[in-house]
Design a protein around this motif. Sequence first.
Motif, mmCIF file in Angstrom:
data_model
loop_
_atom_site.group_PDB
_atom_site.id
_atom_site.type_symbol
_atom_site.label_atom_id
_atom_site.label_comp_id
_atom_site.label_asym_id
_atom_site.label_seq_id
_atom_site.Cartn_x
_atom_site.Cartn_y
_atom_site.Cartn_z
ATOM 1 N N MET A 232 0.843 -1.169 0.000
ATOM 2 C CA MET A 232 0.000 0.000 0.000
ATOM 3 C C MET A 232 0.894 1.240 0.000
ATOM 4 S SD MET A 232 -2.904 1.580 2.588
ATOM 5 C CE MET A 232 -2.768 0.369 3.782
ATOM 6 N N ARG A 233 0.422 2.240 -0.705
ATOM 7 C CA ARG A 233 1.167 3.493 -0.775
ATOM 8 C C ARG A 233 0.262 4.624 -0.276
ATOM 9 N NH1 ARG A 233 3.780 6.296 -6.124
ATOM 10 N NH2 ARG A 233 4.449 8.153 -5.050
ATOM 11 N N ILE A 234 0.786 5.424 0.605
ATOM 12 C CA ILE A 234 0.033 6.560 1.128
ATOM 13 C C ILE A 234 0.373 7.786 0.293
ATOM 14 C CG2 ILE A 234 -0.339 8.077 3.104
ATOM 15 C CD1 ILE A 234 0.335 5.669 4.889
ATOM 16 N N VAL A 235 -0.664 8.454 -0.178
ATOM 17 C CA VAL A 235 -0.490 9.670 -0.962
ATOM 18 C C VAL A 235 -1.056 10.828 -0.146
ATOM 19 C CG1 VAL A 235 -1.103 10.863 -3.085
ATOM 20 C CG2 VAL A 235 -0.688 8.404 -3.136
ATOM 21 N N TYR A 236 -0.252 11.842 0.039
ATOM 22 C CA TYR A 236 -0.689 13.027 0.764
ATOM 23 C C TYR A 236 -1.164 14.058 -0.248
ATOM 24 C CZ TYR A 236 1.437 10.801 4.758
ATOM 25 O OH TYR A 236 1.742 9.913 5.748
#
Length: 98
Positions: free
Chosen positions: A1-5
């Motif tokens: 999973m990749r967190i995008v701000y």
Amino acid sequence: MRIVYGSELSLRLKGELKEKLLGPEFKRKPKLAVVLAGDNPASLSYVKGKGRACEEVGMDFILQHYPEDVSEEELLKAVRDLNADDGIDGIIVQLHRF
């Protein structure tokens, strides 16, 4: 999973767009026109946000604000007039009542 701000991404993309718009391939600033009918708070907030975003990247922005009871004919004329203007690059029609 990749967190995008989102806020960081937005700032980066706006910076990239601003650089591009200042580049030699653009002879003039792009211009966005908004045709707004009525005074719906959500619509007003959306349109203000578009104006701020244009300012942030160096685009021109114009707002044509009509009362809620504006006729369809008058709105269509406004869009036709904007569409015929070579200085306008994009048009948003923001209606709440239709």
